[in-house]
Design a protein around this motif. Structure first.
Motif, PDB file in Angstrom:
ATOM      1  N   GLY A  68       0.807  -1.219   0.000  1.00  0.00           N
ATOM      2  CA  GLY A  68       0.000   0.000   0.000  1.00  0.00           C
ATOM      3  C   GLY A  68       0.836   1.263   0.000  1.00  0.00           C
ATOM      4  O   GLY A  68       0.515   2.239  -0.688  1.00  0.00           O
ATOM      5  N   GLU A  69       1.927   1.276   0.746  1.00  0.00           N
ATOM      6  CA  GLU A  69       2.795   2.452   0.781  1.00  0.00           C
ATOM      7  C   GLU A  69       3.472   2.665  -0.564  1.00  0.00           C
ATOM      8  O   GLU A  69       3.709   3.807  -0.977  1.00  0.00           O
ATOM      9  N   GLY A  70       3.796   1.574  -1.256  1.00  0.00           N
ATOM     10  CA  GLY A  70       4.321   1.711  -2.619  1.00  0.00           C
ATOM     11  C   GLY A  70       3.309   2.373  -3.519  1.00  0.00           C
ATOM     12  O   GLY A  70       3.656   3.222  -4.362  1.00  0.00           O
ATOM     13  N   ILE A  71       2.036   2.006  -3.368  1.00  0.00           N
ATOM     14  CA  ILE A  71       0.964   2.649  -4.137  1.00  0.00           C
ATOM     15  C   ILE A  71       0.907   4.137  -3.817  1.00  0.00           C
ATOM     16  O   ILE A  71       0.801   4.984  -4.722  1.00  0.00           O
ATOM     17  N   VAL A  72       0.969   4.475  -2.529  1.00  0.00           N
ATOM     18  CA  VAL A  72       0.866   5.879  -2.116  1.00  0.00           C
ATOM     19  C   VAL A  72       2.025   6.710  -2.660  1.00  0.00           C
ATOM     20  O   VAL A  72       1.831   7.814  -3.168  1.00  0.00           O
ATOM     21  N   VAL A  73       3.245   6.182  -2.554  1.00  0.00           N
ATOM     22  CA  VAL A  73       4.424   6.931  -3.012  1.00  0.00           C
ATOM     23  C   VAL A  73       4.309   7.279  -4.492  1.00  0.00           C
ATOM     24  O   VAL A  73       4.533   8.431  -4.901  1.00  0.00           O
ATOM     25  N   LEU A  74       3.933   6.304  -5.309  1.00  0.00           N
ATOM     26  CA  LEU A  74       3.848   6.533  -6.750  1.00  0.00           C
ATOM     27  C   LEU A  74       2.575   7.289  -7.131  1.00  0.00           C
ATOM     28  O   LEU A  74       2.611   8.240  -7.918  1.00  0.00           O
ATOM     29  N   SER A  75       1.449   6.890  -6.544  1.00  0.00           N
ATOM     30  CA  SER A  75       0.163   7.474  -6.947  1.00  0.00           C
ATOM     31  C   SER A  75       0.000   8.916  -6.486  1.00  0.00           C
ATOM     32  O   SER A  75      -0.663   9.708  -7.170  1.00  0.00           O
ATOM     33  N   SER A  76       0.560   9.273  -5.333  1.00  0.00           N
ATOM     34  CA  SER A  76       0.382  10.641  -4.844  1.00  0.00           C
ATOM     35  C   SER A  76       1.016  11.662  -5.781  1.00  0.00           C
ATOM     36  O   SER A  76       0.525  12.794  -5.894  1.00  0.00           O
ATOM     37  N   GLN A  77       2.083  11.269  -6.484  1.00  0.00           N
ATOM     38  CA  GLN A  77       2.666  12.192  -7.459  1.00  0.00           C
ATOM     39  C   GLN A  77       1.758  12.351  -8.674  1.00  0.00           C
ATOM     40  O   GLN A  77       1.626  13.448  -9.228  1.00  0.00           O
ATOM     41  N   ARG A  88      -5.443   4.070 -10.891  1.00  0.00           N
ATOM     42  CA  ARG A  88      -6.260   2.853 -10.915  1.00  0.00           C
ATOM     43  C   ARG A  88      -5.451   1.657 -11.399  1.00  0.00           C
ATOM     44  O   ARG A  88      -5.614   0.537 -10.899  1.00  0.00           O
ATOM     45  N   ARG A  89      -4.565   1.885 -12.352  1.00  0.00           N
ATOM     46  CA  ARG A  89      -3.734   0.782 -12.851  1.00  0.00           C
ATOM     47  C   ARG A  89      -2.680   0.374 -11.820  1.00  0.00           C
ATOM     48  O   ARG A  89      -2.336  -0.811 -11.700  1.00  0.00           O
ATOM     49  N   ILE A  90      -2.165   1.347 -11.069  1.00  0.00           N
ATOM     50  CA  ILE A  90      -1.216   1.038  -9.987  1.00  0.00           C
ATOM     51  C   ILE A  90      -1.918   0.251  -8.885  1.00  0.00           C
ATOM     52  O   ILE A  90      -1.362  -0.693  -8.312  1.00  0.00           O
ATOM     53  N   GLN A  91      -3.167   0.624  -8.601  1.00  0.00           N
ATOM     54  CA  GLN A  91      -3.967  -0.099  -7.611  1.00  0.00           C
ATOM     55  C   GLN A  91      -4.141  -1.563  -8.005  1.00  0.00           C
ATOM     56  O   GLN A  91      -4.059  -2.459  -7.156  1.00  0.00           O
ATOM     57  N   ASN A  92      -4.345  -1.830  -9.275  1.00  0.00           N
ATOM     58  CA  ASN A  92      -4.490  -3.188  -9.780  1.00  0.00           C
ATOM     59  C   ASN A  92      -3.227  -4.010  -9.522  1.00  0.00           C
ATOM     60  O   ASN A  92      -3.283  -5.159  -9.076  1.00  0.00           O
ATOM     61  N   ILE A  93      -2.088  -3.392  -9.766  1.00  0.00           N
ATOM     62  CA  ILE A  93      -0.809  -4.074  -9.523  1.00  0.00           C
ATOM     63  C   ILE A  93      -0.652  -4.414  -8.046  1.00  0.00           C
ATOM     64  O   ILE A  93      -0.308  -5.535  -7.663  1.00  0.00           O
ATOM     65  N   GLY A  94      -0.923  -3.430  -7.189  1.00  0.00           N
ATOM     66  CA  GLY A  94      -0.799  -3.648  -5.756  1.00  0.00           C
ATOM     67  C   GLY A  94      -1.759  -4.706  -5.242  1.00  0.00           C
ATOM     68  O   GLY A  94      -1.405  -5.524  -4.377  1.00  0.00           O
ATOM     69  N   TYR A 240       6.300   0.626 -10.648  1.00  0.00           N
ATOM     70  CA  TYR A 240       5.898   0.237  -9.303  1.00  0.00           C
ATOM     71  C   TYR A 240       6.960  -0.640  -8.634  1.00  0.00           C
ATOM     72  O   TYR A 240       7.276  -0.449  -7.451  1.00  0.00           O
ATOM     73  N   LEU A 241       7.497  -1.597  -9.380  1.00  0.00           N
ATOM     74  CA  LEU A 241       8.509  -2.474  -8.793  1.00  0.00           C
ATOM     75  C   LEU A 241       9.764  -1.688  -8.413  1.00  0.00           C
ATOM     76  O   LEU A 241      10.395  -1.961  -7.384  1.00  0.00           O
ATOM     77  N   ARG A 242      10.114  -0.697  -9.229  1.00  0.00           N
ATOM     78  CA  ARG A 242      11.295   0.114  -8.927  1.00  0.00           C
ATOM     79  C   ARG A 242      11.088   0.917  -7.639  1.00  0.00           C
ATOM     80  O   ARG A 242      11.999   1.030  -6.804  1.00  0.00           O
ATOM     81  N   VAL A 243       9.885   1.436  -7.459  1.00  0.00           N
ATOM     82  CA  VAL A 243       9.589   2.255  -6.281  1.00  0.00           C
ATOM     83  C   VAL A 243       9.080   1.408  -5.117  1.00  0.00           C
ATOM     84  O   VAL A 243       9.493   1.585  -3.973  1.00  0.00           O
ATOM     85  N   GLY A 244       8.160   0.485  -5.423  1.00  0.00           N
ATOM     86  CA  GLY A 244       7.467  -0.235  -4.363  1.00  0.00           C
ATOM     87  C   GLY A 244       8.193  -1.445  -3.818  1.00  0.00           C
ATOM     88  O   GLY A 244       8.007  -1.802  -2.649  1.00  0.00           O
TER      89      GLY A 244
END
Length: 450
Positions: A68-77, A88-94, A240-244
């Motif tokens: 979830g924190e990986g989602i927040v870091v990437l999605s908040s930007q 929404r696509r990042i949410q699917n990955i998570g 996502y994998l790079r950040v999360g």
């Protein structure tokens, strides 16, 4: 340099997000507290058994929170740029990662419950009680994972009120069913520790259903629909994998470390297990503001970077550090003032009560460091896009300093549980020196969006 910024929007956003996330967390942790208090009144062996199982639950919680924190870091930007389709696509990955991890953990503990609990203690009575609890509560893992990924996605777009409703419903249902099923009240069967597990399972299913209804009927920002989970965006998966991935690894490593800490204390007697469970649960509840501040900071920092206001990010980081210290000192004083009142709720032996009081006193001091370094590293630094640093830092302190020193104290030098507990919490102070240098250098600001 001015330590307090004069941006009223920043303060409104910070305190609103912190408050709502803290309320959600206090309700979430209160579920464990309710189990602890009621099972403690029922049987100290049942309390110790549930405490061990909760360490496995904590491992899952840390993995899911990492996703979830990986989602927040990437999605908040992306939210700073007001782009919701990528979120929404990042949410699917998570969601896929979190559900996969929860299924793996479910299989392990359902088919090998005694083996898993045997890693944490050698007390056969505690293992027997824990097994009863574990083989029921493990069915809540998938529901827990899906609910928290949906909540993390909404948090990245600054939607946090729903988390309070979800956690409130969980607590209410869990407490009512605990009272009915643990003790056999109002004609219900007396199921003991199994009753506590059933209560938690039912509450997790209900909170997931609430989240599904909210995302489909009430959410106006993300507008998540079932079709959003059909296929994965390859480019965003790589992002996502790079950040999360460092966040997931860091949280997983932390969850494993907590299990090992419990195992170290678990081999020092049933009283030590119960005392650690009490102290840790109380600590989690009273540090909700600190962890809420960290989560809020990650959203604010990520959003501000997404908006391109990099100088504001640096100014915000100065103010946030002062706020973290104030929160830490306030929490420590509150914990110290309330420790005797808290322990009076438990029906436990004198030995357990004395150990729990000692452990809580240690936490009164270390909570100041926790409030500062956790929020700086997982809020500002990680929220700014530098997720690898936290992974490396946690590995060094936990696996090279804390766990070896605690294991040696317990098994080589045969020191008291109090000294071992101090070793286990020492990193909360030591990490502050690293955090203050890292955050004030400003080399953690990264643009992550495409």
């Amino acid at each position: 340099m001015r330590f307090f910024v004069k941006d009223s929007r920043f303060y409104r956003s910070f305190f609103r997000l912190t408050g709502m996330i803290a309320l959600q967390n206090i309700l979430t942790f209160s579920v464990n507290l309710a189990d602890n208090v009621m099972l403690g009144a029922y049987s100290e062996t049942a309390l110790a058994g549930s405490a061990l199982v909760n360490q496995i639950q904590f491992l899952l919680q840390m993995i899911v929170m990492g996703v979830g924190e990986g989602i927040v870091v990437l999605s908040s930007q992306y939210w700073g740029r007001r782009e919701t389709a990528p979120i929404r696509r990042i949410q699917n990955i998570g969601m896929r990662i979190a559900v996969g991890a929860s299924l793996v953990l479910w299989a392990l503990v359902f088919f090998l419950p005694g083996g898993c609990l045997g890693l944490l203690t050698d007390d056969r009575a505690v293992i027997a009680e824990g097994t009863k609890y574990l083989q029921i509560i493990c069915f809540s893992y998938v529901f827990f994972a899906m609910t928290n990924i949906l909540l993390a996605s909404l948090r990245s777009v600054e939607t946090v009120k729903i988390s309070f409703l979800v956690s409130g419903s969980t607590l209410l249902i869990n407490c009512c069913l605990n009272y009915l099923l643990i003790f056999g009240s109002f004609g219900a069967p007396e199921l003991g520790i199994r009753g506590a597990a059933i209560a938690t399972l039912v509450s997790r299913v209900v909170e997931f259903l609430i989240m599904v209804l909210y995302t489909q009927l009430a959410d106006k920002k993300l507008r998540t629909r079932p079709r959003d989970f059909r296929k994965i965006d390859g480019a965003l998966l790589r992002d996502y994998l790079r950040v999360g991935l460092p966040v997931i690894l860091s949280n997983t490593m932390w969850g494993l470390a907590m299990a090992i800490q419990t195992a170290i204390l678990g081999h020092m007697g049933q009283a030590t297990i119960a005392a650690n469970s009490i102290a840790t649960t109380v600590f989690q509840i009273l540090t909700v503001v600190s962890y809420g501040a960290a989560s809020a900071s990650a959203v604010i920092v990520g959003k501000t970077i997404g908006e391109g206001r990099l100088e504001d990010v640096k100014a915000y980081s100065k103010t946030l550090q002062i706020l973290y210290l104030c929160i830490g000192v306030g929490t420590g004083l509150l914990l110290f003032a309330c420790r005797d009142v808290i322990l009076s709720f438990y029906q436990i032996s004198g030995e357990t009560r004395a150990l729990a009081a000692q452990f809580i006193t240690v936490l009164c001091v270390t909570v100041v460091g926790t409030s500062y370094q956790v929020a700086v590293l997982t809020g500002i630094v990680r929220g700014g896009g530098d997720t690898t640093f936290v992974l490396i830092n946690d590995f060094i302190f936990m696996w090279l300093i804390v766990l070896p020193s605690a294991a040696l104290s317990a098994f080589a030098f045969h020191l008291s549980p109090l000294i071992v507990f101090i070793c286990l919490k020492s990193d909360q102070i030591l990490k502050c020196f690293v955090a203050v240098v890292k955050v004030n250098r400003g080399r953690w600001i990264r643009r992550l969006t495409r």
